[in-house]
Design an enzyme around this catalytic site. Structure first.
Site, PDB file in Angstrom:
ATOM      1  N   SER A 142       0.827  -1.208   0.000  1.00  0.00           N
ATOM      2  CA  SER A 142       0.000   0.000   0.000  1.00  0.00           C
ATOM      3  C   SER A 142       0.869   1.269   0.000  1.00  0.00           C
ATOM      4  CB  SER A 142      -0.963  -0.036   1.194  1.00  0.00           C
ATOM      5  OG  SER A 142      -1.991   0.904   1.047  1.00  0.00           O
ATOM      6  N   LYS A 194     -23.583  15.871   7.936  1.00  0.00           N
ATOM      7  CA  LYS A 194     -22.596  16.099   8.993  1.00  0.00           C
ATOM      8  C   LYS A 194     -22.342  14.827   9.811  1.00  0.00           C
ATOM      9  CE  LYS A 194     -19.698  18.689  11.101  1.00  0.00           C
ATOM     10  NZ  LYS A 194     -18.489  19.121  10.405  1.00  0.00           N
TER      11      LYS A 194
END
Length: 313
Positions: A142, A194
């Site tokens: 990665s 949110k």
């Protein structure tokens, strides 16, 4: 009357003797305090001097080593701040013949890995006469491979684990458990999204799609970096960018790496400078001493001083 006078004198003498003993004890404790303080001061000065002497330009031709070990994240040993500072110092030294980034990392922050990659590319262009190689130990996955892609060549062990060219976002959901426990989630927000992917709320399909778009964008950036770094050496296949990992031997076949070799091999046979100098950013001796012993010693000394300092009673 004479007996009373004698008792008064004995009492006065005892009080004076007791006061004298207390004063001697207090003076002795303060003496120990100042000796400890002086010892700590001298020790720190010596350690700083040792670190100062060990810094600066290294004499003689050498291979510069920069370690990227562990999680690539802010505040870690493999943070972009530590790694880029070490790379800059390595390239700056006129006696550096070549630079090796030795990687043993499962990955980490895409932003941190990207910052390291970009600095590697910049330094390669600024110092075209100084090659930059990546040497993989056990793991280069990665974000670790994101960093490796910035090198001129990548060397691996046959049993190294290489790849995992993908992006992930971890989370969890506990709504079923909360229902069983009879717990109600109460969340107030200003903004429809949110509470994005809040683990205490049922998954929202639109939010999941948005998160997937973010991951896809970062994944494409990762793929572009690999293609840019490896160029025509890369033998692309449908599985290459799916997040799979391969052995070092297979990674060479796929063009993800260039050959087999350890740090010593690359320094000796490729760079032709066996002397290896470690530029990895580490806490110096004084900082370690201060962190490990400073707080505790300071607290103990302060407690001692307060306990035995003159008091208004």
């Amino acid at each position: 009357m004479a007996d009373n006078d004698g008792q008064w004198e004995r009492g006065l003498i005892e009080k004076l003797a007791t006061a004298a003993l207390k004063e001697q004890r207090r003076a002795r404790l303060w003496g120990i305090f100042f000796k400890l303080l002086t010892f700590a001061y001298v020790t720190v000065i010596i350690l700083l001097a040792m670190d100062w002497k060990s810094g600066g330009e290294v004499s003689g031709r050498h291979t510069a080593l920069v370690e990227v070990s562990g999680l690539i994240a802010p505040g870690s040993d493999a943070s972009a701040e530590h790694v880029t500072t070490a790379l800059q110092a390595a390239f700056k030294d006129k006696n550096t013949v070549g630079v090796v980034v030795r990687i043993n990392s499962p990955g980490g922050s895409p932003v941190q890995a990207q910052n390291i990659y970009e600095e590697m590319r910049r330094l390669r262009q600024k110092h075209p006469g100084v090659p930059l190689y990546a040497v993989v130990e056990d793991l280069c996955a990665s974000g670790g491979y994101y960093v490796a892609a910035g090198a001129d060549r990548i060397f691996v062990g046959k049993s190294s684990i290489v790849g995992s060219i993908g992006v992930r976002m971890d989370g969890f959901g506990v709504t079923g458990l909360m229902e069983k426990l009879g717990v109600e989630r109460r969340l107030l927000t200003a903004g429809e999204n949110k509470g994005f992917l809040d683990p205490f709320l049922p998954a929202d399909e639109k939010q999941k799609q948005h998160a997937q778009t973010l991951l896809d964008d970062i994944h494409q950036q990762f793929i572009s970096v690999v293609r840019e770094g490896r160029g025509k050496r890369l033998k692309e296949s449908p599985e290459m960018f799916t997040g799979l990992i391969w052995t070092g031997q297979k990674s060479v076949e796929l063009g993800l790496a260039d050959g087999f070799g350890s740090l010593d091999y690359v320094a000796r046979e490729v760079i032709k400078a066996e002397n290896i100098v470690d530029y990895t950013q580490k806490d110096n001796i004084a900082e370690k001493f201060a962190r490990r012993f400073g707080a505790g010693a300071a607290g103990a000394i302060l407690e001692l001083a307060l306990r035995h300092a003159p008091q208004l009673r």
